[in-house]
Design a protein around this motif. Sequence first.
Motif, PDB file in Angstrom:
ATOM      1  N   VAL A   1      40.660  41.365  48.510  1.00  0.00           N
ATOM      2  CA  VAL A   1      41.536  42.369  47.891  1.00  0.00           C
ATOM      3  C   VAL A   1      40.974  43.766  48.128  1.00  0.00           C
ATOM      4  CG1 VAL A   1      42.386  43.275  45.704  1.00  0.00           C
ATOM      5  CG2 VAL A   1      42.435  40.811  46.143  1.00  0.00           C
ATOM      6  N   ARG A   2      41.797  44.623  48.739  1.00  0.00           N
ATOM      7  CA  ARG A   2      41.347  45.986  48.997  1.00  0.00           C
ATOM      8  C   ARG A   2      41.666  46.899  47.823  1.00  0.00           C
ATOM      9  NH1 ARG A   2      41.307  49.027  53.879  1.00  0.00           N
ATOM     10  NH2 ARG A   2      42.612  47.487  54.902  1.00  0.00           N
ATOM     11  N   GLU A   3      42.884  46.736  47.288  1.00  0.00           N
ATOM     12  CA  GLU A   3      43.374  47.723  46.333  1.00  0.00           C
ATOM     13  C   GLU A   3      44.499  47.123  45.505  1.00  0.00           C
ATOM     14  OE1 GLU A   3      44.780  51.125  48.488  1.00  0.00           O
ATOM     15  OE2 GLU A   3      45.785  51.983  46.744  1.00  0.00           O
ATOM     16  N   ILE A   4      44.525  47.483  44.233  1.00  0.00           N
ATOM     17  CA  ILE A   4      45.655  47.057  43.423  1.00  0.00           C
ATOM     18  C   ILE A   4      46.226  48.258  42.659  1.00  0.00           C
ATOM     19  CG2 ILE A   4      44.592  44.787  43.082  1.00  0.00           C
ATOM     20  CD1 ILE A   4      44.307  45.508  40.115  1.00  0.00           C
TER      21      ILE A   4
ATOM     22  N   VAL B   1      49.425  44.469  45.387  1.00  0.00           N
ATOM     23  CA  VAL B   1      48.111  44.148  45.933  1.00  0.00           C
ATOM     24  C   VAL B   1      48.095  44.418  47.435  1.00  0.00           C
ATOM     25  CG1 VAL B   1      46.396  42.319  46.289  1.00  0.00           C
ATOM     26  CG2 VAL B   1      47.782  42.341  44.195  1.00  0.00           C
TER      27      VAL B   1
ATOM     28  N   GLN C   1      39.770  41.558  41.092  1.00  0.00           N
ATOM     29  CA  GLN C   1      38.943  42.510  41.841  1.00  0.00           C
ATOM     30  C   GLN C   1      37.684  41.852  42.396  1.00  0.00           C
ATOM     31  OE1 GLN C   1      38.616  45.643  38.972  1.00  0.00           O
ATOM     32  NE2 GLN C   1      40.239  46.859  39.956  1.00  0.00           N
ATOM     33  N   GLN C   2      37.373  40.693  41.888  1.00  0.00           N
ATOM     34  CA  GLN C   2      36.220  39.977  42.437  1.00  0.00           C
ATOM     35  C   GLN C   2      36.554  39.243  43.728  1.00  0.00           C
ATOM     36  OE1 GLN C   2      34.807  37.832  38.910  1.00  0.00           O
ATOM     37  NE2 GLN C   2      32.753  38.515  39.464  1.00  0.00           N
TER      38      GLN C   2
ATOM     39  N   VAL D   1      42.209  41.558  35.553  1.00  0.00           N
ATOM     40  CA  VAL D   1      41.934  42.512  36.632  1.00  0.00           C
ATOM     41  C   VAL D   1      40.540  42.281  37.214  1.00  0.00           C
ATOM     42  CG1 VAL D   1      41.448  44.933  37.125  1.00  0.00           C
ATOM     43  CG2 VAL D   1      43.515  44.316  35.894  1.00  0.00           C
ATOM     44  N   ARG D   2      39.601  41.999  36.336  1.00  0.00           N
ATOM     45  CA  ARG D   2      38.250  41.740  36.858  1.00  0.00           C
ATOM     46  C   ARG D   2      38.237  40.534  37.779  1.00  0.00           C
ATOM     47  NH1 ARG D   2      33.938  42.988  32.032  1.00  0.00           N
ATOM     48  NH2 ARG D   2      35.206  44.565  30.985  1.00  0.00           N
TER      49      ARG D   2
END
Lengths: 154, 154
Positions: A134-137, A74, A129-130, A125-126
């Motif tokens: 968090v920029r990127e995984i 992450v 990502q919410q 993951v959802r």
Amino acid sequence: MSQEKFDSTDLKILDALQRDGRLSNVDIAEQINLSPSPCLRRLRRLEEEAVIEGYKARLNRNRLGLAMTVFVQVKLRSHSADSVAGFEAAVQQMEAVVNAHTVSGSADYLLEVVVADLEGYDLWVRQIQQLSMVREIESNFALRAVKADAPLPL
Amino acid sequence: MSQEKFDSTDLKILDALQRDGRLSNVDIAEQINLSPSPCLRRLRRLEEEAVIEGYKARLNRNRLGLAMTVFVQVKLRSHSADSVAGFEAAVQQMEAVVNAHTVSGSADYLLEVVVADLEGYDLWVRQIQQLSMVREIESNFALRAVKADAPLPL
DNA sequence: GATGAAAGTTTCGTCCT
DNA sequence: AGGACGAAACTTTCATC
């Protein structure tokens, strides 16, 4: 911080218990050639000083329908105290995350995530990502366990 | 393979034990509102069927002088049966490696390595680099544990 | 699945070396 | 520090309902 406080007898007790956490004091004592009395005194000291943090049963994930283990790197958008604290609090709340470390390298965190299947992973993951911080995984799926939860090298 | 074989009582027993591996049968029974007899029968069945793989003491790495945890991604030169078997046998021999998985993505393996300090890490890296089947490794040092060895989501 | 009793262990305090 | 003893508590096992 080093193990200067622990002699070889302490280490033998710890090693026995990290291999079988349900050993009785009598069994440990026998295994390390010490009588039960001093063995119990050492054991209690190790527990009180939190060298032993606790005991746990090791469960078979596959047998429990948790067939999917995913390692997730992450990256955060910002490293402000708020972002970090918010992200870590979220991670601690998520039951699917069984391990989480901040790491050196290009990612900020490495998480170990346990879910039943791809659908469970998608749901997780959802959630992550919410999180606005968090920029990127990047996800790496565990295909097979070669070695799991091995004892520490004492 | 799914958990259809386990009812909610089984799951409560497993959950109790993954949180405290030294609970006695009587304590578990009380905690889940069941009498000790059926609780013990279930527990033994779960042990015999290897749903419970074992029990272990959780030790504090830092207190034991194992202050350094490193996640290492490994790529092999070839994926021949010999290379794979040789590498995995080597990993299983190395006490510093406490977890190892084959993973999807650009790396072949992800290892969790526990050592005392940078010197111990250097010694370990030299070992792994001497394996002819290893093409490349990338190390990510764990800087801080956010969550460690959390219970599985049952 | 619940209950109760018997047999076997474990733990723990205490004392001694 | 380690070792020995004994009391109390606990666990397991079994029979029975």
